[in-house]
Write a protein that holds these residues in place. Sequence first.
Motif, PDB file in Angstrom:
ATOM      1  N   ASP A 181       5.462  -6.617 -17.177  1.00 24.21           N
ATOM      2  CA  ASP A 181       4.660  -7.592 -17.741  1.00 24.21           C
ATOM      3  C   ASP A 181       4.569  -8.950 -16.692  1.00 24.21           C
ATOM      4  OD1 ASP A 181       4.135  -6.458 -19.980  1.00 24.21           O
ATOM      5  OD2 ASP A 181       5.425  -7.521 -21.156  1.00 24.21           O
ATOM      6  N   THR A 182       5.666  -9.056 -15.823  1.00 18.45           N
ATOM      7  CA  THR A 182       5.608 -10.316 -14.898  1.00 18.45           C
ATOM      8  C   THR A 182       4.098  -9.972 -14.006  1.00 18.45           C
ATOM      9  OG1 THR A 182       7.035  -9.413 -13.350  1.00 18.45           O
ATOM     10  CG2 THR A 182       7.896 -10.778 -15.035  1.00 18.45           C
ATOM     11  N   LEU A 183       3.905  -9.071 -13.791  1.00 16.05           N
ATOM     12  CA  LEU A 183       2.695  -8.688 -12.665  1.00 16.05           C
ATOM     13  C   LEU A 183       1.512  -9.084 -13.382  1.00 16.05           C
ATOM     14  CD1 LEU A 183       3.674  -5.294 -11.227  1.00 16.05           C
ATOM     15  CD2 LEU A 183       4.179  -7.658 -10.502  1.00 16.05           C
ATOM     16  N   LEU A 184       1.219  -8.981 -14.734  1.00 13.98           N
ATOM     17  CA  LEU A 184       0.130  -9.125 -15.482  1.00 13.98           C
ATOM     18  C   LEU A 184      -0.625 -10.866 -15.350  1.00 13.98           C
ATOM     19  CD1 LEU A 184       0.702  -7.263 -18.926  1.00 13.98           C
ATOM     20  CD2 LEU A 184      -0.387  -6.443 -16.732  1.00 13.98           C
ATOM     21  N   SER A 185       0.543 -11.529 -15.098  1.00 17.01           N
ATOM     22  CA  SER A 185       0.199 -13.044 -14.932  1.00 17.01           C
ATOM     23  C   SER A 185       0.018 -13.575 -13.812  1.00 17.01           C
ATOM     24  CB  SER A 185       1.303 -13.833 -15.858  1.00 17.01           C
ATOM     25  OG  SER A 185       2.500 -13.528 -15.271  1.00 17.01           O
ATOM     26  N   LEU A 186       0.180 -12.484 -12.607  1.00 16.85           N
ATOM     27  CA  LEU A 186      -0.048 -12.914 -11.281  1.00 16.85           C
ATOM     28  C   LEU A 186      -1.291 -13.473 -10.739  1.00 16.85           C
ATOM     29  CD1 LEU A 186       1.630 -10.058  -9.062  1.00 16.85           C
ATOM     30  CD2 LEU A 186       2.257 -12.541  -9.087  1.00 16.85           C
ATOM     31  N   PRO A 187      -1.552 -14.485 -10.095  1.00 18.43           N
ATOM     32  CA  PRO A 187      -2.736 -15.006  -9.653  1.00 18.43           C
ATOM     33  C   PRO A 187      -3.253 -13.798  -8.757  1.00 18.43           C
ATOM     34  CG  PRO A 187      -1.133 -16.624  -9.071  1.00 18.43           C
ATOM     35  CD  PRO A 187      -0.385 -15.343  -9.634  1.00 18.43           C
ATOM     36  N   GLU A 188      -4.840 -13.629  -9.002  1.00 15.65           N
ATOM     37  CA  GLU A 188      -5.444 -12.677  -8.135  1.00 15.65           C
ATOM     38  C   GLU A 188      -4.997 -12.373  -6.811  1.00 15.65           C
ATOM     39  OE1 GLU A 188      -9.829 -11.919  -7.868  1.00 15.65           O
ATOM     40  OE2 GLU A 188      -9.391 -11.827  -9.834  1.00 15.65           O
ATOM     41  N   ARG A 189      -4.975 -13.419  -6.073  1.00 15.11           N
ATOM     42  CA  ARG A 189      -4.634 -13.388  -4.553  1.00 15.11           C
ATOM     43  C   ARG A 189      -3.163 -12.965  -4.141  1.00 15.11           C
ATOM     44  NH1 ARG A 189      -4.384 -18.176   0.056  1.00 15.11           N
ATOM     45  NH2 ARG A 189      -4.249 -16.967   1.686  1.00 15.11           N
ATOM     46  N   GLN A 190      -2.145 -13.341  -5.272  1.00  9.40           N
ATOM     47  CA  GLN A 190      -1.008 -12.580  -4.921  1.00  9.40           C
ATOM     48  C   GLN A 190      -0.826 -11.173  -5.348  1.00  9.40           C
ATOM     49  OE1 GLN A 190       2.019 -13.194  -4.189  1.00  9.40           O
ATOM     50  NE2 GLN A 190       1.847 -15.337  -3.608  1.00  9.40           N
ATOM     51  N   TYR A 191      -1.565 -11.076  -6.221  1.00  5.61           N
ATOM     52  CA  TYR A 191      -1.440  -9.431  -6.870  1.00  5.61           C
ATOM     53  C   TYR A 191      -2.014  -8.635  -5.794  1.00  5.61           C
ATOM     54  CZ  TYR A 191      -2.949  -5.397  -9.406  1.00  5.61           C
ATOM     55  OH  TYR A 191      -3.323  -4.243 -10.026  1.00  5.61           O
ATOM     56  N   TYR A 192      -3.030  -9.014  -5.207  1.00  2.00           N
ATOM     57  CA  TYR A 192      -3.754  -8.405  -3.778  1.00  2.00           C
ATOM     58  C   TYR A 192      -3.016  -8.214  -2.715  1.00  2.00           C
ATOM     59  CZ  TYR A 192      -7.795  -7.490  -7.062  1.00  2.00           C
ATOM     60  OH  TYR A 192      -8.686  -7.115  -7.723  1.00  2.00           O
ATOM     61  N   ASN A 193      -2.191  -9.429  -2.554  1.00  2.00           N
ATOM     62  CA  ASN A 193      -1.220  -9.538  -1.461  1.00  2.00           C
ATOM     63  C   ASN A 193      -0.370  -8.474  -1.390  1.00  2.00           C
ATOM     64  OD1 ASN A 193       0.218 -10.734   0.584  1.00  2.00           O
ATOM     65  ND2 ASN A 193       1.710 -11.632  -0.997  1.00  2.00           N
ATOM     66  N   GLY A 194       0.161  -7.984  -2.720  1.00  2.00           N
ATOM     67  CA  GLY A 194       1.038  -6.685  -2.816  1.00  2.00           C
ATOM     68  C   GLY A 194       0.378  -5.175  -2.490  1.00  2.00           C
ATOM     69  N   MET A 195      -0.849  -5.492  -2.780  1.00  2.00           N
ATOM     70  CA  MET A 195      -1.673  -4.219  -2.638  1.00  2.00           C
ATOM     71  C   MET A 195      -1.609  -3.817  -1.007  1.00  2.00           C
ATOM     72  SD  MET A 195      -2.370  -2.643  -5.203  1.00  2.00           S
ATOM     73  CE  MET A 195      -3.632  -1.291  -4.459  1.00  2.00           C
ATOM     74  N   GLY A 196      -1.269  -4.740  -0.335  1.00  2.00           N
ATOM     75  CA  GLY A 196      -1.304  -4.563   1.254  1.00  2.00           C
ATOM     76  C   GLY A 196      -0.017  -3.305   1.401  1.00  2.00           C
ATOM     77  N   GLU A 197       1.147  -3.897   1.006  1.00  2.00           N
ATOM     78  CA  GLU A 197       2.406  -3.187   1.047  1.00  2.00           C
ATOM     79  C   GLU A 197       2.097  -1.518   0.116  1.00  2.00           C
ATOM     80  OE1 GLU A 197       4.742  -3.615   2.990  1.00  2.00           O
ATOM     81  OE2 GLU A 197       4.821  -5.901   3.284  1.00  2.00           O
ATOM     82  N   VAL A 198       1.382  -1.677  -0.965  1.00  2.00           N
ATOM     83  CA  VAL A 198       0.982  -0.263  -1.365  1.00  2.00           C
ATOM     84  C   VAL A 198       0.140   0.576  -0.614  1.00  2.00           C
ATOM     85  CG1 VAL A 198      -0.034   0.726  -3.343  1.00  2.00           C
ATOM     86  CG2 VAL A 198       1.163  -1.448  -3.911  1.00  2.00           C
ATOM     87  N   MET A 199      -0.987   0.103   0.081  1.00  2.00           N
ATOM     88  CA  MET A 199      -1.598   0.760   1.036  1.00  2.00           C
ATOM     89  C   MET A 199      -0.770   1.359   1.918  1.00  2.00           C
ATOM     90  SD  MET A 199      -4.967   0.859   0.282  1.00  2.00           S
ATOM     91  CE  MET A 199      -5.841   0.595   1.836  1.00  2.00           C
ATOM     92  N   LYS A 200       0.196   0.523   2.534  1.00  2.00           N
ATOM     93  CA  LYS A 200       1.019   0.844   3.487  1.00  2.00           C
ATOM     94  C   LYS A 200       1.802   2.200   3.391  1.00  2.00           C
ATOM     95  CE  LYS A 200       5.074  -0.753   4.343  1.00  2.00           C
ATOM     96  NZ  LYS A 200       6.129  -1.932   4.444  1.00  2.00           N
ATOM     97  N   TYR A 201       2.255   2.242   2.166  1.00  2.00           N
ATOM     98  CA  TYR A 201       2.843   3.502   1.844  1.00  2.00           C
ATOM     99  C   TYR A 201       2.219   5.027   1.990  1.00  2.00           C
ATOM    100  CZ  TYR A 201       7.126   0.732  -0.150  1.00  2.00           C
ATOM    101  OH  TYR A 201       7.994  -0.120  -0.042  1.00  2.00           O
ATOM    102  N   GLY A 202       0.956   4.640   1.288  1.00  2.00           N
ATOM    103  CA  GLY A 202       0.035   5.768   1.263  1.00  2.00           C
ATOM    104  C   GLY A 202      -0.411   6.084   2.818  1.00  2.00           C
ATOM    105  N   LEU A 203      -0.644   5.128   3.474  1.00  2.00           N
ATOM    106  CA  LEU A 203      -1.054   5.588   4.995  1.00  2.00           C
ATOM    107  C   LEU A 203       0.104   6.005   5.847  1.00  2.00           C
ATOM    108  CD1 LEU A 203      -3.259   2.370   5.419  1.00  2.00           C
ATOM    109  CD2 LEU A 203      -3.787   4.688   5.549  1.00  2.00           C
ATOM    110  N   ILE A 204       1.317   5.321   5.483  1.00  2.00           N
ATOM    111  CA  ILE A 204       2.258   5.985   6.572  1.00  2.00           C
ATOM    112  C   ILE A 204       2.981   7.276   6.115  1.00  2.00           C
ATOM    113  CG2 ILE A 204       2.665   3.645   7.578  1.00  2.00           C
ATOM    114  CD1 ILE A 204       5.608   3.675   6.006  1.00  2.00           C
TER     115      ILE A 204
END
Length: 369
Positions: free
Chosen positions: A171-194
């Motif tokens: 639930d805490t992720l639902l209130s994240l400001p957009e920029r903060q949310y996408y900031n985390g997507m960098g690390e998500v993409m990283k797992y996929g790529l590596i």
Amino acid sequence: MSKLITVNVNKKPAYDIMLEKDFSMLKGKLVELEYTGKRCCIVCDSNTNKLYLSKFKKAIEGVFDTVVDYTFEAGEERKNTDTVYSIIETLVNNSFDRHDILIALGGGVVGDITGYAAAIYMRGIDFVQVPTTLLACVDSSIGGKTGVDFKSYKNLVGAFKMPSLVYIAIDTLLSLPERQYYNGMGEVMKYGLIMDASLYEWIIEKMYDIHDKKYETLEEMVGYCIDCKKRIVEKDPFEKGDRMLLNFGHTIGHAIEREKNFEFLHGECISLGMVAAAYMSLKKEKISSDEFYEIRDMFVPFNLPITIDNIDPQKILETLKHDKKSNGKTVKFILLKKVGKAYIDETVTDEEILAAIREIHFTEEDMKA
Ligand code: GLY
């Protein structure tokens, strides 16, 4: 749906990661960890204090004998030893002993600082990670890396200190400001790529649900990333080998973070670093040019930058060579063999690094073209 994942260190169960909807299951787990009657200090930053502190205190009511809190102003600038010492002062002023507990309620900066304070107070006390940003949920709260920056050197002072629990409330992720949310997507993409091509494909397939923060998608994505991180830290808890792969994009990324004075978020800088590293992989003929452009363009839908203006490539090169990841004269780069498979390359020359930085550098000439 709840999920419980146990992380092993040296093949022995070390701590659990609980994936829950909200804070309601935490109290029972704290009792199970035998924290009843102890003192606890909740560390937050100014953002998580406002958003969650009172709700969080209610959720754990009745477990601890004493609950105190310590809040610092949000931002990477506070990730230093002064903040650690202020936390320690709070612990001393409240007569905390080595059986008492620290709880990190916040993003990566809160977790790293709190973990380090826990590592050094009375030679180590227990600490619980309650990550509230996507980046902290999928990466920094897991694996026991703690520490602070020293002058402009990122994470130079620190310790490996395993948490006694990581508790994630989606639930805490639902209130994240957009920029903060996408900031985390960098690390998500990283797992996929590596390390996981199927995660990479899943991200592409679920792109719109990720945008919309669909609850089930968030839950699945965080769970997917935790499994990736668990696999790596169990194999190499103290970064002697495979864990280095998690630094994909970080060598150039950290240098940009520093050069831009933390104007850009960590996930934004490592995305630029990942594009540069993918470019080096292309130049070393590990991936094709089609693959490079596909990887590069996959950052765009998640509002992550693939170019940056106003940088001095030579300065970035010098900065990264001073980074602690440099090994004498050679800089270790994490490059891609293909999507889902990374390797450590120690043969990258200064010219190749500069070419990769120029690839992500958006210049006035680019503007005119
Ligand atoms: N965030 C990288 C690591 O935990 O090793």
